[in-house]
Design a protein around this motif. Sequence first.
Motif, PDB file in Angstrom:
ATOM      1  N   MET A 180       2.103   7.364  -0.876  1.00 27.90           N
ATOM      2  CA  MET A 180       2.314   6.164  -0.113  1.00 27.90           C
ATOM      3  C   MET A 180       2.719   4.998  -1.009  1.00 27.90           C
ATOM      4  SD  MET A 180       2.279   5.497   2.937  1.00 27.90           S
ATOM      5  CE  MET A 180       1.913   4.514   4.278  1.00 27.90           C
ATOM      6  N   GLU A 181       2.203   5.004  -2.225  1.00 24.88           N
ATOM      7  CA  GLU A 181       2.541   3.922  -3.160  1.00 24.88           C
ATOM      8  C   GLU A 181       4.018   3.958  -3.541  1.00 24.88           C
ATOM      9  OE1 GLU A 181       1.519   2.723  -7.667  1.00 24.88           O
ATOM     10  OE2 GLU A 181      -0.180   3.356  -6.452  1.00 24.88           O
ATOM     11  N   ALA A 182       4.602   5.152  -3.654  1.00 30.01           N
ATOM     12  CA  ALA A 182       6.023   5.284  -3.989  1.00 30.01           C
ATOM     13  C   ALA A 182       6.879   4.698  -2.877  1.00 30.01           C
ATOM     14  CB  ALA A 182       6.378   6.746  -4.223  1.00 30.01           C
ATOM     15  N   GLN A 183       6.484   4.889  -1.613  1.00 30.68           N
ATOM     16  CA  GLN A 183       7.239   4.345  -0.487  1.00 30.68           C
ATOM     17  C   GLN A 183       7.198   2.821  -0.488  1.00 30.68           C
ATOM     18  OE1 GLN A 183       9.150   6.002   1.461  1.00 30.68           O
ATOM     19  NE2 GLN A 183       9.699   4.343   2.845  1.00 30.68           N
ATOM     20  N   ARG A 202      16.308  -6.368  -3.683  1.00 33.53           N
ATOM     21  CA  ARG A 202      17.763  -6.255  -3.784  1.00 33.53           C
ATOM     22  C   ARG A 202      18.438  -6.977  -2.633  1.00 33.53           C
ATOM     23  NH1 ARG A 202      16.684  -1.057  -5.083  1.00 33.53           N
ATOM     24  NH2 ARG A 202      17.191  -0.354  -2.989  1.00 33.53           N
ATOM     25  N   HIS A 203      17.887  -6.811  -1.453  1.00 34.08           N
ATOM     26  CA  HIS A 203      18.495  -7.461  -0.292  1.00 34.08           C
ATOM     27  C   HIS A 203      18.381  -8.978  -0.388  1.00 34.08           C
ATOM     28  CE1 HIS A 203      19.026  -8.828   3.845  1.00 34.08           C
ATOM     29  NE2 HIS A 203      19.858  -7.801   3.931  1.00 34.08           N
ATOM     30  N   ALA A 204      17.273  -9.463  -0.921  1.00 28.67           N
ATOM     31  CA  ALA A 204      17.114 -10.907  -1.082  1.00 28.67           C
ATOM     32  C   ALA A 204      18.108 -11.459  -2.089  1.00 28.67           C
ATOM     33  CB  ALA A 204      15.687 -11.227  -1.521  1.00 28.67           C
ATOM     34  N   ARG A 205      18.414 -10.662  -3.101  1.00 28.21           N
ATOM     35  CA  ARG A 205      19.319 -11.149  -4.151  1.00 28.21           C
ATOM     36  C   ARG A 205      20.785 -10.914  -3.808  1.00 28.21           C
ATOM     37  NH1 ARG A 205      19.234  -9.515 -10.558  1.00 28.21           N
ATOM     38  NH2 ARG A 205      20.848 -10.970 -11.166  1.00 28.21           N
ATOM     39  N   PHE A 206      21.110  -9.731  -3.273  1.00 31.05           N
ATOM     40  CA  PHE A 206      22.509  -9.362  -3.048  1.00 31.05           C
ATOM     41  C   PHE A 206      22.849  -9.176  -1.580  1.00 31.05           C
ATOM     42  CE2 PHE A 206      21.260  -7.375  -7.159  1.00 31.05           C
ATOM     43  CZ  PHE A 206      22.040  -8.164  -7.983  1.00 31.05           C
ATOM     44  N   THR A 232       6.797   0.916  -3.091  1.00 29.80           N
ATOM     45  CA  THR A 232       7.573   0.464  -4.251  1.00 29.80           C
ATOM     46  C   THR A 232       9.059   0.454  -3.920  1.00 29.80           C
ATOM     47  OG1 THR A 232       5.912   1.420  -5.703  1.00 29.80           O
ATOM     48  CG2 THR A 232       8.019   0.862  -6.696  1.00 29.80           C
ATOM     49  N   VAL A 233       9.504   1.510  -3.223  1.00 28.21           N
ATOM     50  CA  VAL A 233      10.917   1.593  -2.823  1.00 28.21           C
ATOM     51  C   VAL A 233      11.231   0.471  -1.840  1.00 28.21           C
ATOM     52  CG1 VAL A 233      12.592   3.001  -1.593  1.00 28.21           C
ATOM     53  CG2 VAL A 233      11.088   4.058  -3.266  1.00 28.21           C
ATOM     54  N   ASP A 234      10.342   0.232  -0.883  1.00 30.23           N
ATOM     55  CA  ASP A 234      10.571  -0.825   0.088  1.00 30.23           C
ATOM     56  C   ASP A 234      10.598  -2.199  -0.560  1.00 30.23           C
ATOM     57  OD1 ASP A 234      10.720   1.024   2.089  1.00 30.23           O
ATOM     58  OD2 ASP A 234       8.634   0.764   2.737  1.00 30.23           O
ATOM     59  N   SER A 235       9.704  -2.452  -1.512  1.00 33.60           N
ATOM     60  CA  SER A 235       9.712  -3.761  -2.172  1.00 33.60           C
ATOM     61  C   SER A 235      10.936  -3.920  -3.054  1.00 33.60           C
ATOM     62  CB  SER A 235       8.426  -3.953  -2.979  1.00 33.60           C
ATOM     63  OG  SER A 235       8.364  -3.006  -4.032  1.00 33.60           O
ATOM     64  N   ALA A 236      11.402  -2.826  -3.676  1.00 32.56           N
ATOM     65  CA  ALA A 236      12.621  -2.902  -4.482  1.00 32.56           C
ATOM     66  C   ALA A 236      13.827  -3.145  -3.585  1.00 32.56           C
ATOM     67  CB  ALA A 236      12.794  -1.619  -5.293  1.00 32.56           C
TER      68      ALA A 236
END
Length: 64
Positions: free
Chosen positions: A1-4, A14-18, A6-10
């Motif tokens: 669950m932690e990997a999911q 990315r969406h916030a920046r690009f 991490t992917v969502d926060s990454a």
Amino acid sequence: MEAQSTVDSAAAARHARFGKLPERIRYEDMVEEKAATPRDAVRDAYDPEGSWMSFSCLAADLGP
């Protein structure tokens, strides 16, 4: 669950920046206008007596 998460926060980072295009730049901000420099009459003048010094001529190099 932690990997999911991490992917969502990454992905969110990315969406916030690009996620959107940069703001448009107006044409007036991209163009710089400068006044033309006035012509230099002394530099542009033709001097027939002194002009022979700037050219190389084989006949002049050989002499009389």
